[in-house]
Every structure is written in structure tokens, then in C-alpha cells.
Design a protein around this motif. Structure first.
Motif, PDB file in Angstrom:
ATOM      1  N   LEU A  43     124.118 -19.038 -18.625  1.00 53.92           N
ATOM      2  CA  LEU A  43     123.615 -17.590 -18.949  1.00 53.92           C
ATOM      3  C   LEU A  43     122.675 -16.845 -20.330  1.00 53.92           C
ATOM      4  CD1 LEU A  43     125.750 -15.070 -16.172  1.00 53.92           C
ATOM      5  CD2 LEU A  43     123.866 -16.742 -15.776  1.00 53.92           C
ATOM      6  N   PHE A  44     122.318 -16.727 -20.302  1.00 53.67           N
ATOM      7  CA  PHE A  44     121.513 -15.924 -21.431  1.00 53.67           C
ATOM      8  C   PHE A  44     122.081 -14.656 -21.427  1.00 53.67           C
ATOM      9  CE2 PHE A  44     117.738 -14.206 -19.118  1.00 53.67           C
ATOM     10  CZ  PHE A  44     118.098 -12.869 -19.485  1.00 53.67           C
ATOM     11  N   GLN A  45     123.083 -14.117 -20.734  1.00 54.19           N
ATOM     12  CA  GLN A  45     123.170 -12.843 -21.408  1.00 54.19           C
ATOM     13  C   GLN A  45     124.371 -12.569 -20.142  1.00 54.19           C
ATOM     14  OE1 GLN A  45     122.540  -9.052 -22.657  1.00 54.19           O
ATOM     15  NE2 GLN A  45     124.672  -9.955 -22.338  1.00 54.19           N
ATOM     16  N   ALA A  46     125.606 -13.226 -21.345  1.00 52.30           N
ATOM     17  CA  ALA A  46     127.210 -12.872 -20.347  1.00 52.30           C
ATOM     18  C   ALA A  46     127.538 -11.752 -19.467  1.00 52.30           C
ATOM     19  CB  ALA A  46     128.112 -13.350 -21.617  1.00 52.30           C
ATOM     20  N   VAL A  47     127.740 -11.858 -18.613  1.00 51.84           N
ATOM     21  CA  VAL A  47     128.228 -10.852 -17.219  1.00 51.84           C
ATOM     22  C   VAL A  47     128.383 -10.650 -16.656  1.00 51.84           C
ATOM     23  CG1 VAL A  47     125.482  -9.850 -17.459  1.00 51.84           C
ATOM     24  CG2 VAL A  47     126.113 -11.402 -16.002  1.00 51.84           C
ATOM     25  N   ASN A  48     129.628  -9.326 -16.298  1.00 47.97           N
ATOM     26  CA  ASN A  48     131.014  -9.259 -15.289  1.00 47.97           C
ATOM     27  C   ASN A  48     130.597  -8.612 -14.712  1.00 47.97           C
ATOM     28  OD1 ASN A  48     133.421 -10.641 -14.633  1.00 47.97           O
ATOM     29  ND2 ASN A  48     134.582  -8.960 -15.525  1.00 47.97           N
ATOM     30  N   HIS A  49     130.544  -8.525 -12.847  1.00 51.89           N
ATOM     31  CA  HIS A  49     130.592  -7.305 -12.319  1.00 51.89           C
ATOM     32  C   HIS A  49     128.517  -7.754 -12.032  1.00 51.89           C
ATOM     33  CE1 HIS A  49     134.888  -6.661 -13.022  1.00 51.89           C
ATOM     34  NE2 HIS A  49     134.626  -5.818 -13.964  1.00 51.89           N
ATOM     35  N   GLN A  50     128.679  -8.788 -11.564  1.00 55.16           N
ATOM     36  CA  GLN A  50     127.199  -8.800 -11.131  1.00 55.16           C
ATOM     37  C   GLN A  50     126.961  -8.677 -10.233  1.00 55.16           C
ATOM     38  OE1 GLN A  50     129.560 -10.262 -13.076  1.00 55.16           O
ATOM     39  NE2 GLN A  50     128.401 -12.473 -13.024  1.00 55.16           N
ATOM     40  N   ALA A  51     125.385  -8.798  -9.584  1.00 57.25           N
ATOM     41  CA  ALA A  51     124.930  -8.593  -8.321  1.00 57.25           C
ATOM     42  C   ALA A  51     124.212  -9.827  -8.339  1.00 57.25           C
ATOM     43  CB  ALA A  51     123.911  -7.929  -7.623  1.00 57.25           C
ATOM     44  N   SER A  52     124.540 -10.769  -7.167  1.00 51.20           N
ATOM     45  CA  SER A  52     123.344 -12.032  -6.970  1.00 51.20           C
ATOM     46  C   SER A  52     123.067 -12.161  -5.358  1.00 51.20           C
ATOM     47  CB  SER A  52     124.655 -13.085  -7.478  1.00 51.20           C
ATOM     48  OG  SER A  52     125.638 -12.931  -6.249  1.00 51.20           O
ATOM     49  N   ALA A  53     122.575 -12.610  -5.018  1.00 56.92           N
ATOM     50  CA  ALA A  53     121.239 -13.659  -3.664  1.00 56.92           C
ATOM     51  C   ALA A  53     120.753 -14.642  -4.557  1.00 56.92           C
ATOM     52  CB  ALA A  53     120.368 -12.157  -3.470  1.00 56.92           C
ATOM     53  N   GLU A  54     119.554 -14.757  -2.892  1.00 61.14           N
ATOM     54  CA  GLU A  54     118.952 -16.359  -3.675  1.00 61.14           C
ATOM     55  C   GLU A  54     117.602 -16.531  -2.943  1.00 61.14           C
ATOM     56  OE1 GLU A  54     123.300 -17.536  -2.634  1.00 61.14           O
ATOM     57  OE2 GLU A  54     121.861 -16.121  -1.323  1.00 61.14           O
ATOM     58  N   SER A  55     117.393 -17.559  -2.417  1.00 61.57           N
ATOM     59  CA  SER A  55     116.283 -18.206  -1.244  1.00 61.57           C
ATOM     60  C   SER A  55     116.604 -19.646  -1.630  1.00 61.57           C
ATOM     61  CB  SER A  55     114.909 -17.942  -2.254  1.00 61.57           C
ATOM     62  OG  SER A  55     114.998 -18.178  -3.342  1.00 61.57           O
ATOM     63  N   THR A 112     115.036 -21.801  -3.163  1.00 61.86           N
ATOM     64  CA  THR A 112     115.346 -23.015  -4.631  1.00 61.86           C
ATOM     65  C   THR A 112     115.659 -21.570  -5.376  1.00 61.86           C
ATOM     66  OG1 THR A 112     112.816 -21.248  -4.926  1.00 61.86           O
ATOM     67  CG2 THR A 112     113.311 -23.887  -3.870  1.00 61.86           C
ATOM     68  N   ARG A 113     115.550 -20.132  -5.169  1.00 65.35           N
ATOM     69  CA  ARG A 113     116.161 -19.619  -6.868  1.00 65.35           C
ATOM     70  C   ARG A 113     117.165 -18.688  -6.447  1.00 65.35           C
ATOM     71  NH1 ARG A 113     110.745 -16.643  -9.286  1.00 65.35           N
ATOM     72  NH2 ARG A 113     110.622 -18.054 -10.441  1.00 65.35           N
ATOM     73  N   GLY A 114     118.340 -18.105  -7.466  1.00 57.02           N
ATOM     74  CA  GLY A 114     119.259 -17.639  -7.684  1.00 57.02           C
ATOM     75  C   GLY A 114     119.337 -16.514  -8.362  1.00 57.02           C
ATOM     76  N   ILE A 115     119.371 -15.643  -8.056  1.00 61.30           N
ATOM     77  CA  ILE A 115     119.472 -14.235  -8.787  1.00 61.30           C
ATOM     78  C   ILE A 115     120.335 -13.400  -9.319  1.00 61.30           C
ATOM     79  CG2 ILE A 115     117.976 -11.669  -8.871  1.00 61.30           C
ATOM     80  CD1 ILE A 115     115.696 -14.286  -8.816  1.00 61.30           C
ATOM     81  N   ILE A 116     120.537 -12.939 -10.263  1.00 56.28           N
ATOM     82  CA  ILE A 116     121.990 -12.528 -11.088  1.00 56.28           C
ATOM     83  C   ILE A 116     121.470 -10.859 -11.695  1.00 56.28           C
ATOM     84  CG2 ILE A 116     123.940 -12.603 -12.539  1.00 56.28           C
ATOM     85  CD1 ILE A 116     122.261 -15.672 -12.036  1.00 56.28           C
ATOM     86  N   ALA A 117     121.614  -9.926 -11.222  1.00 58.81           N
ATOM     87  CA  ALA A 117     121.547  -8.951 -11.289  1.00 58.81           C
ATOM     88  C   ALA A 117     122.432  -7.689 -12.034  1.00 58.81           C
ATOM     89  CB  ALA A 117     120.738  -7.936 -10.985  1.00 58.81           C
ATOM     90  N   ASN A 118     122.657  -7.037 -12.901  1.00 58.68           N
ATOM     91  CA  ASN A 118     123.648  -6.058 -13.729  1.00 58.68           C
ATOM     92  C   ASN A 118     124.396  -6.618 -14.196  1.00 58.68           C
ATOM     93  OD1 ASN A 118     121.316  -4.483 -12.746  1.00 58.68           O
ATOM     94  ND2 ASN A 118     122.390  -2.765 -11.870  1.00 58.68           N
ATOM     95  N   GLY A 119     125.194  -5.910 -14.298  1.00 61.34           N
ATOM     96  CA  GLY A 119     126.682  -6.089 -14.633  1.00 61.34           C
ATOM     97  C   GLY A 119     127.083  -5.518 -15.699  1.00 61.34           C
ATOM     98  N   TYR A 120     128.466  -5.789 -16.755  1.00 64.95           N
ATOM     99  CA  TYR A 120     129.085  -5.184 -18.261  1.00 64.95           C
ATOM    100  C   TYR A 120     129.493  -5.905 -18.734  1.00 64.95           C
ATOM    101  CZ  TYR A 120     131.763  -2.004 -20.065  1.00 64.95           C
ATOM    102  OH  TYR A 120     132.498  -1.159 -21.936  1.00 64.95           O
ATOM    103  N   LYS A 121     129.484  -5.976 -20.328  1.00 61.44           N
ATOM    104  CA  LYS A 121     129.061  -7.103 -21.019  1.00 61.44           C
ATOM    105  C   LYS A 121     129.728  -5.831 -22.230  1.00 61.44           C
ATOM    106  CE  LYS A 121     129.367 -10.744 -23.441  1.00 61.44           C
ATOM    107  NZ  LYS A 121     130.415 -10.397 -24.903  1.00 61.44           N
ATOM    108  N   SER A 122     131.398  -6.406 -22.497  1.00 67.01           N
ATOM    109  CA  SER A 122     131.833  -5.299 -23.533  1.00 67.01           C
ATOM    110  C   SER A 122     131.843  -5.850 -25.415  1.00 67.01           C
ATOM    111  CB  SER A 122     133.239  -4.917 -23.604  1.00 67.01           C
ATOM    112  OG  SER A 122     133.774  -5.962 -23.053  1.00 67.01           O
ATOM    113  N   PRO A 123     131.830  -5.433 -25.775  1.00 69.10           N
ATOM    114  CA  PRO A 123     131.372  -4.043 -26.860  1.00 69.10           C
ATOM    115  C   PRO A 123     129.958  -3.628 -26.055  1.00 69.10           C
ATOM    116  CG  PRO A 123     131.855  -4.820 -28.275  1.00 69.10           C
ATOM    117  CD  PRO A 123     132.357  -5.696 -27.676  1.00 69.10           C
ATOM    118  N   SER A 124     129.480  -4.753 -26.343  1.00 68.33           N
ATOM    119  CA  SER A 124     128.258  -4.351 -26.189  1.00 68.33           C
ATOM    120  C   SER A 124     127.239  -5.600 -25.842  1.00 68.33           C
ATOM    121  CB  SER A 124     127.466  -4.181 -27.751  1.00 68.33           C
ATOM    122  OG  SER A 124     126.724  -3.817 -27.536  1.00 68.33           O
TER     123      SER A 124
END
Length: 283
Positions: free
Chosen positions: A126-138, A140-152
Motif C-alpha cells: 500500500l502507498f499509505q499504511a493503514v489500519n481499521h480500513q474499509a474494502s470492497a471489490e469488483s 478486477t479492482r480492489g478498493i481500500i478506503a479510510n483508516g488510521y495511521k499513528s502518529p501521523s
């Protein structure tokens, strides 16, 4: 799958328990007991093909992957291991590959061939490391949205995507209208709908996007209250949100994926839980 299960079967697993519940997504009503996981899981996610459901990622972080045969009720079995121990690894699946994205504030993406048991192998990052994120897919594509990354940066509103049939890193899709963590996603081949998750306003808002195009999400409607870490499941027409943390609500609500609007009451879980995973054999 509807020929085997009388409609799209959604399942929800974990939530600081060994419990697995199931519903018929195409109707309304209360969930029923499906069976048990091989061990207690919490802060976990799920992914599925039309035949198998996988349950993966948990706190304390482990590499465990369990699986069930969705058409048959019964207990889960061991599938294999993730490449690294982490919690809340979001899952997407194109029917052939189940892919596990992030979790534990890592950028790890790994995958398995869902039709055969075995350990995961590296997919990319992932280009943005995350936790507690949403996902769905078609397909062909998998989507990862939102989440949390500490401390910034803390709460994340980034949307990322992968092409599931290839290997490689995620790319930027756009931004969510509402960022948050404890988000979960559902969808069909066209549309993804996901709860915003927890932020400073504890929002109950849902976002939606068109999977085939790039761009920002837009407001879809409201859940009856803030859902934090719900399990989700989908048919071709409906998305379902079940349970939340820390209230351990038993509520299940649903939306019609093709039209904007607020969620509607579906029924109740066997028992109230949250921070758990869900998927279906018809998504």
C-alpha cells in the motif's frame, strides 16, 4: 450461490468470540448460528469467493487464516498463514485470489489462491499504511478506503486501489468525503458503499464511489447511528452493516446499492458484537 443457499448468504465472524453468524442478504430477519472459528478472533476482517469464506487478521496480531464453506453450516478450519502477523487486514477477492491489504498500520499486501489451502505470498505494498480500513471489490479492482495511521496523519481519508489479477503496489484512487477509522465496506461490481468510521464527530455517514473510475467518494446516506467496526456483506443489490464497537449492538441494517439513501433495519445478530469481519457468496 443462491441455488445452494436460497439467496446470497452473508456471514459475520469474530468480534472477540469464536462465533460465526449468517443471514440471507436478499431478505430481512435475524441472523442464525453458523458455527465456530478455530479460536477467538477480534479486530478481524473477512473475504470470500462464491464457495469459501476466509477470516483473517486479529488482535493480538497473528498470522492465522480460518476458512468456511459458505453453503454448509459448521465450524471453521485452518487455511494457512499471512506473511506477517497483523490485525484487521482488509480483504478483497476476485473469486480466484483473496488479497489481504494493510492492517496493523502496515503497508503489507499479500494473497492466497482461495480454492486451495496454504500460506499467503507477497503481492505488493500500500502507498499509505493503514489500519481499521474499509474494502470492497469488483471482479478486477480492489478498493481500500479510510483508516488510521499513528502518529501521523492519524485519521485517513485516502482511497487506494489494486488490480487483483496482477501483482504490484496500490495506486491513488481519490479521497473520501468523510475520513475515519473502524470503517467497513460493501458493494457490487459497480458501486462501493462504506461507513465513514470513527472521527472527532463520531459520524454515522456512509460514502459511495464508482469502482471502475477514479475520483473522490460522495455522501450516500446515514446509518441509524455511528457504526464502528461493523461486519459487512453484500449481494448484487444490497449492502449490509452488522454490529459495532464498543456498544456491542446486535443491530443489522441494509442499503440498496443502486440508490442513495439512509440505512433500513434488517434484523438482529445472534448476539451483539463489533470489530469483526463479514462477507458473502454473492458480492
Amino acid at each position: 450461490p443462491e441455488l445452494q443457499t436460497g439467496g446470497t448468504r452473508g456471514f459475520f465472524a469474530g468480534g472477540n468470540s469464536t462465533n460465526i453468524d449468517y443471514i440471507n442478504v436478499d431478505t430481512t430477519g435475524n441472523a442464525q448460528d453458523f458455527g465456530d472459528l478455530t479460536s477467538t478472533m477480534w479486530i478481524n476482517k473477512c473475504s470470500a469467493s462464491r464457495v469459501r469464506g476466509l477470516i483473517h487478521g486479529e488482535r493480538p496480531a497473528t498470522t492465522n487464516i480460518d476458512f468456511i464453506t459458505i453453503a454448509n453450516t459448521g465450524n471453521a478450519s485452518d487455511f494457512g498463514d499471512l506473511t506477517s502477523a497483523r490485525e484487521d487486514a482488509a480483504g478483497v477477492c476476485n473469486g480466484t485470489r483473496a488479497i489481504f491489504c494493510g492492517g496493523g498500520e502496515t503497508n503489507v499486501i499479500d494473497y492466497v489462491s482461495i480454492s486451495q489451502t496454504g500460506n499467503a505470498v507477497d503481492f505488493g505494498d500500500l502507498f499509505q499504511a493503514v489500519n481499521h480500513q474499509a474494502s470492497a471489490e469488483s471482479k478486477t479492482r480492489g478498493i481500500i478506503a479510510n483508516g488510521y495511521k499513528s502518529p501521523s496523519p492519524g485519521v485517513v481519508n485516502v482511497i487506494q486501489y489494486i488490480t487483483m489479477s496482477t501483482l504490484g503496489n496500490s495506486s491513488d484512487f481519490g479521497d473520501s468525503e468523510n475520513g475515519g477509522y473502524g470503517a467497513s465496506g460493501c458493494g457490487n461490481a459497480v458501486t462501493m458503499v462504506y461507513n465513514s468510521g470513527n472521527d472527532s464527530s463520531h459520524t454515522s455517514k456512509m460514502n459511495t464511489l464508482s469502482i471502475a473510475t477514479l475520483g473522490n467518494s460522495v455522501f450516500f446516506g446515514d446509518l441509524s447511528r455511528t457504526f464502528y467496526g461493523p461486519g459487512t456483506a453484500s449481494s448484487k443489490t444490497r449492502g449490509v452493516f452488522a454490529g459495532d464497537y464498543p456498544s456491542s449492538s446486535a443491530n443489522i441494517e441494509y442499503v440498496q446499492l443502486s440508490s442513495l439513501g439512509d440505512a433500513i433495519d434488517f434484523g438482529d445478530l445472534v448476539s451483539g458484537r463489533g470489530h469483526w469481519g463479514g462477507s458473502s457468496n454473492g458480492h
